[in-house]
Design an enzyme around this catalytic site. Sequence first.
Site, PDB file in Angstrom:
ATOM      1  N   LEU A 147      -0.740  -6.502  -7.345  1.00 57.28           N
ATOM      2  CA  LEU A 147      -0.160  -6.087  -6.078  1.00 57.28           C
ATOM      3  C   LEU A 147      -1.231  -5.328  -5.311  1.00 57.28           C
ATOM      4  CD1 LEU A 147       3.340  -4.684  -7.188  1.00 57.28           C
ATOM      5  CD2 LEU A 147       2.885  -6.899  -6.131  1.00 57.28           C
ATOM      6  N   ASP A 148      -1.220  -5.444  -3.988  1.00 56.48           N
ATOM      7  CA  ASP A 148      -2.162  -4.682  -3.176  1.00 56.48           C
ATOM      8  C   ASP A 148      -2.011  -3.192  -3.461  1.00 56.48           C
ATOM      9  OD1 ASP A 148      -2.938  -7.051  -1.984  1.00 56.48           O
ATOM     10  OD2 ASP A 148      -1.702  -6.756  -0.197  1.00 56.48           O
ATOM     11  N   ARG A 149      -3.075  -2.468  -3.242  1.00 58.64           N
ATOM     12  CA  ARG A 149      -3.058  -1.018  -3.468  1.00 58.64           C
ATOM     13  C   ARG A 149      -1.902  -0.354  -2.718  1.00 58.64           C
ATOM     14  NH1 ARG A 149      -8.354   2.785  -3.395  1.00 58.64           N
ATOM     15  NH2 ARG A 149      -7.354   4.732  -4.033  1.00 58.64           N
ATOM     16  N   THR A 151       0.954  -1.619  -1.799  1.00 60.22           N
ATOM     17  CA  THR A 151       2.266  -2.205  -2.069  1.00 60.22           C
ATOM     18  C   THR A 151       2.841  -1.608  -3.349  1.00 60.22           C
ATOM     19  OG1 THR A 151       1.595  -4.289  -1.039  1.00 60.22           O
ATOM     20  CG2 THR A 151       3.526  -4.362  -2.473  1.00 60.22           C
TER      21      THR A 151
END
Length: 337
Positions: A147-149, A151
């Site tokens: 997951l993106d940082r 998110t």
Amino acid sequence: MSPETSIDLRRFTVSSVDAGRRLDLYLASRLPNLSRTRIQELIDQGQVRVGQRLSRSAHRIAAGEAIEVEVQPRPPLAAAPEEIPIEVLYEDDDLVVVNKPAGMVVHAAAGARSGTLVNALLYHLGGQLGALSQAGGVLRPGIVHRLDRGTSGALVVARNDAAHRALADQFRARTVHKTYIALLHGRLAHDAGSIALPIARDPRRRTRMTARLRTGRESRTDWHVLLRLGNFTLVTAEPRTGRTHQIRAHFAATGHPLVGDTLYSAAQRVRAGRVLFAPLGRVFLHAARLGFAHPRSGQPLDVRAPLDRTLRDYLARLAGAVDLPAPQVDAALRGYL
């Protein structure tokens, strides 16, 4: 210049042509084998001197200045246990599903050597590297997807190599069901839809993706409206492909960027009714549900991550600003709280 295997001392004298440039940009042009991030690290670590003095990345160089750069090898990256609280949603001998907080990097990289989800998991599982699958390598033990940082939400991690391979196969086959909750700028006219725009690296801003070009990788995101709050829309988004920044790029391309997503041109501060909101400080995107087959038994698992408190509070304030009763918000989020 060779890769960083030993200390390498380099010296430059600034010409009149380069006068006025930022120090980091000048060095990036003179040291093409080093990334700008690495050059900034060297400056921050005191390994760059301008006229025998330490300097900053933003220093404007002058003609005739002598610059000395000492390139030392980076210490090897390795995942190590750290006592960091994490919320475990499901756990057994084969896997762990966690509710990753926004702001936490999944695994170590050049810009994040500690404080990652992997560091926290290693501590949670007893401090042994062998507690996670080694199929992803020593820097990414157990990591099957990311997951993106910025998110938050559900992320599954493999505890052994067999589980890692089985889960990776499901992600490749697109049989993993992922549901995100996102708050969009604008009021969507329809209750459901699908975005099928190709996604490519943005040629002008390499840190982001774009779905505004004719070329790119096939991508599809299905969405359903949960709630309309004035000029904002709360949706569930289900990516049918797994492209980088897919949900963010798709909605931005349709003119509805996610709230807080300034990388994709969302306003830093939003207005609802008479209220001007302070910056959210993150992207309003949460991985709320993860469905997959257990890698050993084959039985279906459906794990849900409660919506992050910061996002719940933001929705409550937004609802109040547009005179939307709180019970309507709770009803829309039933199953995600």
